[in-house]
Design a protein around this motif. Structure first.
Motif, PDB file in Angstrom:
ATOM      1  N   GLY A  23      33.209  38.952  58.396  1.00  0.00           N
ATOM      2  CA  GLY A  23      32.289  39.772  57.634  1.00  0.00           C
ATOM      3  C   GLY A  23      32.892  41.119  57.295  1.00  0.00           C
ATOM      4  O   GLY A  23      33.645  41.688  58.089  1.00  0.00           O
ATOM      5  N   VAL A  24      32.545  41.640  56.127  1.00  0.00           N
ATOM      6  CA  VAL A  24      33.050  42.959  55.745  1.00  0.00           C
ATOM      7  C   VAL A  24      32.054  43.615  54.799  1.00  0.00           C
ATOM      8  O   VAL A  24      31.431  42.964  53.964  1.00  0.00           O
ATOM      9  CB  VAL A  24      34.444  42.854  55.085  1.00  0.00           C
ATOM     10  CG1 VAL A  24      34.376  42.108  53.756  1.00  0.00           C
ATOM     11  CG2 VAL A  24      35.081  44.224  54.914  1.00  0.00           C
ATOM     12  N   GLY A  25      31.886  44.926  54.976  1.00  0.00           N
ATOM     13  CA  GLY A  25      31.013  45.703  54.117  1.00  0.00           C
ATOM     14  C   GLY A  25      31.096  47.164  54.484  1.00  0.00           C
ATOM     15  O   GLY A  25      31.130  47.505  55.667  1.00  0.00           O
ATOM     16  N   GLY A  26      31.159  48.021  53.491  1.00  0.00           N
ATOM     17  CA  GLY A  26      31.277  49.449  53.768  1.00  0.00           C
ATOM     18  C   GLY A  26      32.495  49.731  54.626  1.00  0.00           C
ATOM     19  O   GLY A  26      33.599  49.297  54.325  1.00  0.00           O
ATOM     20  N   ASP A  27      32.284  50.429  55.744  1.00  0.00           N
ATOM     21  CA  ASP A  27      33.389  50.785  56.646  1.00  0.00           C
ATOM     22  C   ASP A  27      33.563  49.781  57.784  1.00  0.00           C
ATOM     23  O   ASP A  27      34.394  49.994  58.665  1.00  0.00           O
ATOM     24  CB  ASP A  27      33.118  52.171  57.254  1.00  0.00           C
ATOM     25  CG  ASP A  27      33.005  53.256  56.196  1.00  0.00           C
ATOM     26  OD1 ASP A  27      33.659  53.133  55.152  1.00  0.00           O
ATOM     27  OD2 ASP A  27      32.240  54.219  56.416  1.00  0.00           O
ATOM     28  N   ARG A  28      32.807  48.688  57.778  1.00  0.00           N
ATOM     29  CA  ARG A  28      32.764  47.772  58.914  1.00  0.00           C
ATOM     30  C   ARG A  28      33.370  46.407  58.588  1.00  0.00           C
ATOM     31  O   ARG A  28      33.207  45.889  57.496  1.00  0.00           O
ATOM     32  CB  ARG A  28      31.303  47.577  59.348  1.00  0.00           C
ATOM     33  CG  ARG A  28      31.122  46.763  60.616  1.00  0.00           C
ATOM     34  CD  ARG A  28      29.646  46.602  60.943  1.00  0.00           C
ATOM     35  NE  ARG A  28      28.980  45.681  60.021  1.00  0.00           N
ATOM     36  CZ  ARG A  28      27.673  45.440  60.022  1.00  0.00           C
ATOM     37  NH1 ARG A  28      26.875  46.087  60.863  1.00  0.00           N
ATOM     38  NH2 ARG A  28      27.140  44.590  59.166  1.00  0.00           N
ATOM     39  N   MET A  29      34.080  45.850  59.565  1.00  0.00           N
ATOM     40  CA  MET A  29      34.532  44.468  59.503  1.00  0.00           C
ATOM     41  C   MET A  29      34.107  43.781  60.794  1.00  0.00           C
ATOM     42  O   MET A  29      34.134  44.385  61.863  1.00  0.00           O
ATOM     43  CB  MET A  29      36.051  44.384  59.342  1.00  0.00           C
ATOM     44  CG  MET A  29      36.576  42.954  59.246  1.00  0.00           C
ATOM     45  SD  MET A  29      38.347  42.868  58.841  1.00  0.00           S
ATOM     46  CE  MET A  29      39.059  43.621  60.325  1.00  0.00           C
ATOM     47  N   GLN A  30      33.692  42.512  60.698  1.00  0.00           N
ATOM     48  CA  GLN A  30      33.220  41.773  61.865  1.00  0.00           C
ATOM     49  C   GLN A  30      33.803  40.359  61.856  1.00  0.00           C
ATOM     50  O   GLN A  30      33.851  39.719  60.806  1.00  0.00           O
ATOM     51  CB  GLN A  30      31.691  41.664  61.860  1.00  0.00           C
ATOM     52  CG  GLN A  30      30.952  42.985  61.976  1.00  0.00           C
ATOM     53  CD  GLN A  30      29.445  42.780  61.886  1.00  0.00           C
ATOM     54  OE1 GLN A  30      28.964  42.089  60.998  1.00  0.00           O
ATOM     55  NE2 GLN A  30      28.710  43.386  62.806  1.00  0.00           N
ATOM     56  N   LEU A  31      34.212  39.896  63.019  1.00  0.00           N
ATOM     57  CA  LEU A  31      34.585  38.501  63.180  1.00  0.00           C
ATOM     58  C   LEU A  31      33.386  37.763  63.745  1.00  0.00           C
ATOM     59  O   LEU A  31      32.930  38.063  64.854  1.00  0.00           O
ATOM     60  CB  LEU A  31      35.788  38.362  64.117  1.00  0.00           C
ATOM     61  CG  LEU A  31      36.257  36.934  64.383  1.00  0.00           C
ATOM     62  CD1 LEU A  31      36.780  36.287  63.106  1.00  0.00           C
ATOM     63  CD2 LEU A  31      37.325  36.910  65.473  1.00  0.00           C
ATOM     64  N   TRP A  32      32.850  36.819  62.986  1.00  0.00           N
ATOM     65  CA  TRP A  32      31.708  36.034  63.447  1.00  0.00           C
ATOM     66  C   TRP A  32      32.182  34.959  64.412  1.00  0.00           C
ATOM     67  O   TRP A  32      33.203  34.307  64.191  1.00  0.00           O
ATOM     68  CB  TRP A  32      31.003  35.368  62.266  1.00  0.00           C
ATOM     69  CG  TRP A  32      30.163  36.295  61.446  1.00  0.00           C
ATOM     70  CD1 TRP A  32      30.584  37.068  60.397  1.00  0.00           C
ATOM     71  CD2 TRP A  32      28.769  36.553  61.597  1.00  0.00           C
ATOM     72  NE1 TRP A  32      29.533  37.783  59.881  1.00  0.00           N
ATOM     73  CE2 TRP A  32      28.408  37.482  60.593  1.00  0.00           C
ATOM     74  CE3 TRP A  32      27.789  36.080  62.475  1.00  0.00           C
ATOM     75  CZ2 TRP A  32      27.099  37.950  60.450  1.00  0.00           C
ATOM     76  CZ3 TRP A  32      26.488  36.540  62.327  1.00  0.00           C
ATOM     77  CH2 TRP A  32      26.151  37.465  61.324  1.00  0.00           C
ATOM     78  N   SER A  33      31.426  34.758  65.476  1.00  0.00           N
ATOM     79  CA  SER A  33      31.779  33.722  66.444  1.00  0.00           C
ATOM     80  C   SER A  33      31.386  32.353  65.906  1.00  0.00           C
ATOM     81  O   SER A  33      30.484  32.219  65.074  1.00  0.00           O
ATOM     82  CB  SER A  33      31.069  33.965  67.779  1.00  0.00           C
ATOM     83  OG  SER A  33      29.669  33.771  67.624  1.00  0.00           O
ATOM     84  N   HIS A  34      32.068  31.333  66.396  1.00  0.00           N
ATOM     85  CA  HIS A  34      31.617  29.968  66.157  1.00  0.00           C
ATOM     86  C   HIS A  34      30.427  29.709  67.077  1.00  0.00           C
ATOM     87  O   HIS A  34      30.329  30.285  68.165  1.00  0.00           O
ATOM     88  CB  HIS A  34      32.731  28.974  66.471  1.00  0.00           C
ATOM     89  CG  HIS A  34      33.938  29.141  65.604  1.00  0.00           C
ATOM     90  ND1 HIS A  34      33.871  29.553  64.304  1.00  0.00           N
ATOM     91  CD2 HIS A  34      35.257  28.936  65.858  1.00  0.00           C
ATOM     92  CE1 HIS A  34      35.078  29.597  63.782  1.00  0.00           C
ATOM     93  NE2 HIS A  34      35.936  29.237  64.715  1.00  0.00           N
ATOM     94  N   PRO A  35      29.513  28.824  66.692  1.00  0.00           N
ATOM     95  CA  PRO A  35      28.392  28.506  67.594  1.00  0.00           C
ATOM     96  C   PRO A  35      28.891  27.985  68.939  1.00  0.00           C
ATOM     97  O   PRO A  35      29.761  27.110  68.995  1.00  0.00           O
ATOM     98  CB  PRO A  35      27.640  27.414  66.827  1.00  0.00           C
ATOM     99  CG  PRO A  35      27.972  27.665  65.394  1.00  0.00           C
ATOM    100  CD  PRO A  35      29.394  28.134  65.396  1.00  0.00           C
ATOM    101  N   GLU A  36      28.376  28.564  69.993  1.00  0.00           N
ATOM    102  CA  GLU A  36      28.736  28.154  71.354  1.00  0.00           C
ATOM    103  C   GLU A  36      27.455  28.011  72.181  1.00  0.00           C
ATOM    104  O   GLU A  36      26.480  28.725  71.940  1.00  0.00           O
ATOM    105  CB  GLU A  36      29.638  29.210  72.022  1.00  0.00           C
ATOM    106  CG  GLU A  36      31.001  29.380  71.379  1.00  0.00           C
ATOM    107  CD  GLU A  36      31.943  28.239  71.707  1.00  0.00           C
ATOM    108  OE1 GLU A  36      31.590  27.394  72.546  1.00  0.00           O
ATOM    109  OE2 GLU A  36      33.038  28.195  71.113  1.00  0.00           O
ATOM    110  N   PRO A  37      27.430  27.115  73.166  1.00  0.00           N
ATOM    111  CA  PRO A  37      26.242  27.005  74.007  1.00  0.00           C
ATOM    112  C   PRO A  37      25.960  28.312  74.741  1.00  0.00           C
ATOM    113  O   PRO A  37      26.877  28.958  75.252  1.00  0.00           O
ATOM    114  CB  PRO A  37      26.608  25.896  74.996  1.00  0.00           C
ATOM    115  CG  PRO A  37      27.713  25.133  74.348  1.00  0.00           C
ATOM    116  CD  PRO A  37      28.471  26.132  73.530  1.00  0.00           C
ATOM    117  N   VAL A  38      24.706  28.697  74.768  1.00  0.00           N
ATOM    118  CA  VAL A  38      24.289  29.902  75.481  1.00  0.00           C
ATOM    119  C   VAL A  38      23.884  29.554  76.912  1.00  0.00           C
ATOM    120  O   VAL A  38      24.149  30.305  77.849  1.00  0.00           O
ATOM    121  CB  VAL A  38      23.123  30.589  74.745  1.00  0.00           C
ATOM    122  CG1 VAL A  38      22.618  31.800  75.521  1.00  0.00           C
ATOM    123  CG2 VAL A  38      23.563  31.016  73.346  1.00  0.00           C
ATOM    124  N   VAL A  39      23.250  28.417  77.058  1.00  0.00           N
ATOM    125  CA  VAL A  39      22.803  27.939  78.371  1.00  0.00           C
ATOM    126  C   VAL A  39      23.182  26.468  78.496  1.00  0.00           C
ATOM    127  O   VAL A  39      23.025  25.703  77.549  1.00  0.00           O
ATOM    128  CB  VAL A  39      21.274  28.086  78.540  1.00  0.00           C
ATOM    129  CG1 VAL A  39      20.828  27.495  79.877  1.00  0.00           C
ATOM    130  CG2 VAL A  39      20.852  29.541  78.426  1.00  0.00           C
TER     131      VAL A  39
END
Length: 310
Positions: free
Chosen positions: A248-264
């Motif tokens: 993800g990217v927008g403005g001053d920020r960039m983000q790496l999105w995680s792949h879906p992983e089990p939470v519980v």
């Protein structure tokens, strides 16, 4: 220049985000095949690229059909002699709530976004594999595909599907040296221009002024040009080891999105019967349920705008 000698196709690049991607690829040295459904818009995009010293040609056709995908690849090969980069950006919106969404509303969005991405990537990847080109596939996703958004069943399904395909293509194309990634842009577009929350940012962008720091930094919301740099980077040799990612990217920020992983993860001898779930689900999983949609902090008072009147 980092893309000197390379050739790129950018679908839906007559205006907005797609045009910004095409212009940045050209600035970095790539020759570009521009695509739009409107001939005048496509011609204007080519002229804008050429005015900056770049090289471009237009293909006027709707994305979705296999025939358009073939025409785009053929234009790259016939005009520039090669194909190295594909950016799938073309899209349409038909927003409405589930119970009001028609078959046509759903099919139109799925056809352009999801099927159009599939047909174009299939055609480009087939050529790249046969030609031995370590190509770059860059597909445009959306926060809606990652989190969901009210009134966007069709769009959310298409954008989530695109990320799913990218992960699969990263596996299938790895041996050929072809990367596949998704970019999740957060930028001022025709869609965000109608959202009152973003009014101050959209106003500033329209005037050619810098967006307030609240939007650029806190929300990671910016301009089309803020996204274009990431697209060009992923298209370059420098990103040869990056594949199967949603960034993800927008403005001053960039983000790496995680792949879906089990939470519980929980186990029950003999399996999970209704009775076992009734007894144990609330304590095991009930407190870990995942949120949906995006939530935004309150706007600072100086950035608030009155709600539009009917």
């Amino acid at each position: 220049m980092s893309l000197d000698g390379k050739v790129a196709i950018v679908t839906g690049s007559g205006r907005g985000l797609g045009l910004a991607y095409a212009q940045e690829l050209a600035r970095q040295g790539a020759s570009v095949v521009v695509n739009d459904v409107d001939a005048e818009t496509a011609a204007d995009a080519v002229a804008a690229i050429e005015k900056e010293g770049g090289t471009a040609v237009a293909v006027v056709a709707p994305v979705g059909p296999t025939e358009t995908a073939k025409a785009l690849v053929r234009a790259a090969l016939d005009t520039f002699g090669r194909l190295d980069i594909l950016v799938t950006n073309a899209g349409v919106l038909r927003d409405t709530v589930l119970w009001k969404m028609s078959d046509e509303d759903f099919d139109t969005v799925i056809n352009v976004h999801l099927r159009g991405t599939f047909t174009c990537v299939r055609e480009a990847a087939t050529h790249m594999r046969e030609a031995g080109v370590p190509g770059r596939i860059i597909c445009i996703g959306s926060p809606t595909g990652q989190r969901g958004n009210f009134g966007q069943t069709n769009y959310g399904a298409a954008k989530a599907g695109i990320v799913g395909m990218v992960r699969t293509w990263a596996l299938e194309l790895k041996k050929a040296g072809i990367t596949a990634n998704a970019v999740i842009p957060v930028a001022a577009t025709a869609m965000t221009a109608t959202v009152p929350y973003f009014a101050a940012a959209v106003e500033a962008d329209a005037k050619g002024e810098a967006m307030p720091a609240f939007f650029r930094h806190d929300l990671g919301f910016g301009t089309s040009d803020d996204v274009a740099g990431l697209v060009a980077y992923l298209a370059s040799d420098a990103a040869g080891s990056v594949t199967g990612q949603a960034i993800g990217v927008g403005g001053d920020r960039m983000q790496l999105w995680s792949h879906p992983e089990p939470v519980v993860t929980a186990y029950h001898d003999g399996g999970w019967s209704f009775e076992a779930l009734e007894a144990e689900f609330p304590s095991l999983i009930g407190g870990q349920l995942q949120s949906v949609g995006e939530s935004f902090p309150p706007l600072p008072e100086d950035l608030q705008r009155p709600a539009p009147t009917a």
